[in-house]
Design a protein around this motif. Structure first.
Motif, PDB file in Angstrom:
ATOM      1  N   VAL A 109      15.024   3.912  10.473  1.00 64.69           N
ATOM      2  CA  VAL A 109      14.860   2.827  11.518  1.00 64.69           C
ATOM      3  C   VAL A 109      15.497   2.561  12.696  1.00 64.69           C
ATOM      4  CG1 VAL A 109      16.490   0.448  11.241  1.00 64.69           C
ATOM      5  CG2 VAL A 109      16.043   2.363   9.098  1.00 64.69           C
ATOM      6  N   HIS A 110      14.256   2.755  13.594  1.00 65.24           N
ATOM      7  CA  HIS A 110      14.423   3.413  14.958  1.00 65.24           C
ATOM      8  C   HIS A 110      14.930   1.934  15.914  1.00 65.24           C
ATOM      9  CE1 HIS A 110      14.221   6.056  18.156  1.00 65.24           C
ATOM     10  NE2 HIS A 110      13.536   5.090  19.112  1.00 65.24           N
ATOM     11  N   ALA A 111      15.846   2.372  16.997  1.00 66.08           N
ATOM     12  CA  ALA A 111      16.743   0.977  17.232  1.00 66.08           C
ATOM     13  C   ALA A 111      15.078   0.136  18.727  1.00 66.08           C
ATOM     14  CB  ALA A 111      17.616   0.507  18.025  1.00 66.08           C
ATOM     15  N   PRO A 122      17.076   4.878  22.761  1.00 74.57           N
ATOM     16  CA  PRO A 122      16.309   3.702  22.734  1.00 74.57           C
ATOM     17  C   PRO A 122      17.457   2.311  23.755  1.00 74.57           C
ATOM     18  CG  PRO A 122      16.653   4.107  20.671  1.00 74.57           C
ATOM     19  CD  PRO A 122      16.871   5.050  21.226  1.00 74.57           C
ATOM     20  N   ILE A 123      17.924   2.294  23.839  1.00 73.42           N
ATOM     21  CA  ILE A 123      18.616   0.701  23.492  1.00 73.42           C
ATOM     22  C   ILE A 123      19.431   0.880  25.065  1.00 73.42           C
ATOM     23  CG2 ILE A 123      20.504  -1.043  22.910  1.00 73.42           C
ATOM     24  CD1 ILE A 123      21.157   0.420  19.932  1.00 73.42           C
ATOM     25  N   HIS A 124      19.677   1.994  25.109  1.00 75.14           N
ATOM     26  CA  HIS A 124      20.476   2.024  26.716  1.00 75.14           C
ATOM     27  C   HIS A 124      19.836   1.693  27.908  1.00 75.14           C
ATOM     28  CE1 HIS A 124      23.673   4.704  24.666  1.00 75.14           C
ATOM     29  NE2 HIS A 124      24.747   4.515  26.144  1.00 75.14           N
ATOM     30  N   TYR A 125      17.932   3.013  27.036  1.00 73.75           N
ATOM     31  CA  TYR A 125      16.693   2.201  28.535  1.00 73.75           C
ATOM     32  C   TYR A 125      15.789   1.126  28.619  1.00 73.75           C
ATOM     33  CZ  TYR A 125      16.981   7.181  29.284  1.00 73.75           C
ATOM     34  OH  TYR A 125      17.211   8.693  29.527  1.00 73.75           O
ATOM     35  N   ALA A 126      16.000   0.277  27.143  1.00 72.13           N
ATOM     36  CA  ALA A 126      15.519  -0.942  27.401  1.00 72.13           C
ATOM     37  C   ALA A 126      16.714  -2.311  28.132  1.00 72.13           C
ATOM     38  CB  ALA A 126      16.211  -1.850  26.020  1.00 72.13           C
ATOM     39  N   VAL A 127      17.665  -1.765  28.139  1.00 72.28           N
ATOM     40  CA  VAL A 127      18.541  -2.647  28.904  1.00 72.28           C
ATOM     41  C   VAL A 127      18.610  -1.305  31.253  1.00 72.28           C
ATOM     42  CG1 VAL A 127      21.250  -3.540  29.456  1.00 72.28           C
ATOM     43  CG2 VAL A 127      20.127  -3.049  27.420  1.00 72.28           C
ATOM     44  N   GLU A 133      12.725  -8.031  26.323  1.00 63.36           N
ATOM     45  CA  GLU A 133      13.433  -8.138  24.087  1.00 63.36           C
ATOM     46  C   GLU A 133      13.023  -6.314  24.166  1.00 63.36           C
ATOM     47  OE1 GLU A 133      10.178  -9.437  22.543  1.00 63.36           O
ATOM     48  OE2 GLU A 133       8.819  -7.801  23.237  1.00 63.36           O
ATOM     49  N   THR A 134      13.679  -5.927  22.847  1.00 68.00           N
ATOM     50  CA  THR A 134      13.892  -5.212  22.225  1.00 68.00           C
ATOM     51  C   THR A 134      13.571  -5.035  20.730  1.00 68.00           C
ATOM     52  OG1 THR A 134      15.285  -3.447  21.967  1.00 68.00           O
ATOM     53  CG2 THR A 134      16.258  -5.303  21.900  1.00 68.00           C
ATOM     54  N   LEU A 167      24.297  -4.814  22.085  1.00 64.73           N
ATOM     55  CA  LEU A 167      22.493  -4.937  21.251  1.00 64.73           C
ATOM     56  C   LEU A 167      22.462  -3.909  20.353  1.00 64.73           C
ATOM     57  CD1 LEU A 167      20.100  -4.432  24.874  1.00 64.73           C
ATOM     58  CD2 LEU A 167      20.338  -6.454  22.624  1.00 64.73           C
ATOM     59  N   PHE A 168      22.827  -2.888  20.222  1.00 60.97           N
ATOM     60  CA  PHE A 168      23.928  -1.895  19.313  1.00 60.97           C
ATOM     61  C   PHE A 168      24.092  -2.587  18.230  1.00 60.97           C
ATOM     62  CE2 PHE A 168      23.736   2.012  21.261  1.00 60.97           C
ATOM     63  CZ  PHE A 168      23.672   2.997  20.531  1.00 60.97           C
ATOM     64  N   ASP A 169      24.909  -3.365  18.219  1.00 65.66           N
ATOM     65  CA  ASP A 169      25.016  -4.626  17.096  1.00 65.66           C
ATOM     66  C   ASP A 169      24.171  -5.221  16.343  1.00 65.66           C
ATOM     67  OD1 ASP A 169      28.296  -3.206  17.659  1.00 65.66           O
ATOM     68  OD2 ASP A 169      29.286  -4.786  18.663  1.00 65.66           O
ATOM     69  N   LYS A 170      23.583  -5.956  17.600  1.00 67.85           N
ATOM     70  CA  LYS A 170      22.461  -6.674  16.879  1.00 67.85           C
ATOM     71  C   LYS A 170      21.673  -6.444  16.213  1.00 67.85           C
ATOM     72  CE  LYS A 170      23.429  -9.810  20.870  1.00 67.85           C
ATOM     73  NZ  LYS A 170      22.595 -10.971  22.002  1.00 67.85           N
ATOM     74  N   LEU A 171      21.051  -4.969  16.767  1.00 67.93           N
ATOM     75  CA  LEU A 171      20.264  -3.936  16.289  1.00 67.93           C
ATOM     76  C   LEU A 171      20.031  -4.060  15.021  1.00 67.93           C
ATOM     77  CD1 LEU A 171      18.878  -3.004  19.544  1.00 67.93           C
ATOM     78  CD2 LEU A 171      17.054  -4.994  18.079  1.00 67.93           C
ATOM     79  N   SER A 172      21.696  -3.451  15.345  1.00 63.56           N
ATOM     80  CA  SER A 172      22.140  -2.639  13.815  1.00 63.56           C
ATOM     81  C   SER A 172      21.783  -3.775  12.382  1.00 63.56           C
ATOM     82  CB  SER A 172      23.171  -2.108  13.616  1.00 63.56           C
ATOM     83  OG  SER A 172      24.228  -1.714  12.717  1.00 63.56           O
ATOM     84  N   LEU A 173      22.497  -4.998  13.048  1.00 63.20           N
ATOM     85  CA  LEU A 173      21.952  -6.113  11.841  1.00 63.20           C
ATOM     86  C   LEU A 173      20.121  -6.263  11.305  1.00 63.20           C
ATOM     87  CD1 LEU A 173      24.950  -8.525  12.872  1.00 63.20           C
ATOM     88  CD2 LEU A 173      24.840  -6.038  10.929  1.00 63.20           C
TER      89      LEU A 173
END
Length: 320
Positions: A109-111, A122-127, A133-134, A167-173
């Motif tokens: 499961v990759h974010a 990946p989350i850091h770079y998207a922001v 979007e991510t 986004l960590f929280d949102k993408l985790s769910l």
């Protein structure tokens, strides 16, 4: 008949995914593999990973090899012959021998929306890059980093007030829900994996200390994205009036200025506006001077801002 799973993950991102598998009667989590306990904080207290805490609370066996390849823990997982090996931000490469030990598949499961942002941040770079979007991708695991065929994806808009933490929280769910939706078809053999287009591959290596330094010669939008891309960890910083200062929150001001980058454009009871390199303005909302607690800009202006409007206060790490 339940599907036997070994789960591998480490940070908070992984916990809702693990908990969902534990709670679902269709799956039997045989064991959890996570990174070893590490010293945390100024007192260097040996601290378990969030995934370990969740597994212990559920009474599931925890394996923590320092190095996975050739370890007794890996041999134990291979002997379990799980149906599925599921990883989510585990933190080590998985040897081919382990990937081949499953009865059905090894999946991750990759974010990010692969093939964009392979790698550990990946989350850091998207922001940081100001993406609109991510999302999350579920893929087959191969020995190459995040390069396996994609089984399913789900997208998520990045809002202007999002940061890496939200986004960590949102993408985790999102990853949890996508995994639960994907698993029945995967187990039944009813998926059509999509190979990643190598021409579209980008990478997101772990953030380096050099990347934590803000550059006020860049645009206000880039500075704002930099701050929220590194919040709440590792946190961006600059040097204000000679003091190394972490910057936790900013916002953009809909005004322009002719002042050089790093100059105080406005200093009031509640406002600290700084000129960016594109003639636009970045407002500081929350910051932490070295040796001081994190504070709102109002508190900073009340006792720590020893400068006036018109002064250039931002310097680089060498004081230039």
């Amino acid at each position: 008949m339940t599907t036997k799973i070994v789960f591998m993950g480490t940070p908070n991102f992984s916990v809702p995914i693990l908990n969902a598998l534990i709670a679902d009667d269709n799956y039997d989590v045989l064991a959890v593999m996570t990174q070893p306990d590490r010293p945390v904080g100024r007192k260097r207290v040996l601290t378990p990973t969030p995934v370990k805490e969740a597994a212990v609370a559920a009474g599931i066996r925890v394996l923590q090899p320092e190095k996975l390849s050739g370890s007794e823990e890996m041999a134990e997982v291979i002997a379990m012959a799980p149906d599925l090996l599921i990883t989510a931000a585990y933190g080590q490469f998985l040897p081919t021998k382990l990937l081949q030990a499953t009865q059905i598949a090894a999946i991750n499961v990759h974010a990010s929306l692969l093939p964009k942002y392979r790698g550990g941040a990946p989350i850091h770079y998207a922001v940081l890059n100001g993406d609109a979007e991510t999302g999350v991708s579920i893929m087959y695991m191969i020995k190459a980093m995040d390069a396996g065929d994609v089984i399913s994806r789900a997208t998520l808009p990045i809002l202007d007030d999002d940061n890496t933490g939200t986004l960590f929280d949102k993408l985790s769910l999102l990853g949890r829900d996508l995994l639960l939706q994907t698993l029945p078809d995967l187990i039944a053999g009813n998926v059509t994996p999509e190979p990643q287009n190598e021409d579209d591959v980008t990478f997101s290596p772990n953030i380096t200390p050099e990347q934590e330094v803000l550059d006020f010669t860049r645009s206000a939008r880039e500075i704002h994205n930099h701050v929220r891309g590194l919040y709440p960890f590792p946190i961006a910083h600059t040097t204000i009036n000679g003091v190394r200062t972490k910057i936790q929150q900013t916002h953009l001001v809909d005004e322009t200025t002719d002042a050089p980058a790093g100059t105080v454009v406005k200093k009031g009871k509640h406002d600290l506006w700084l000129a960016a390199g594109d003639g636009h303005i970045i407002a500081i909302d929350e910051l932490q001077p070295a040796g001081k607690p994190k504070m709102a800009v109002t508190a900073y202006l009340n006792g720590h801002a020893k400068f006036e409007e018109g002064e250039m206060v931002i310097t680089d790490e060498q004081g230039n």
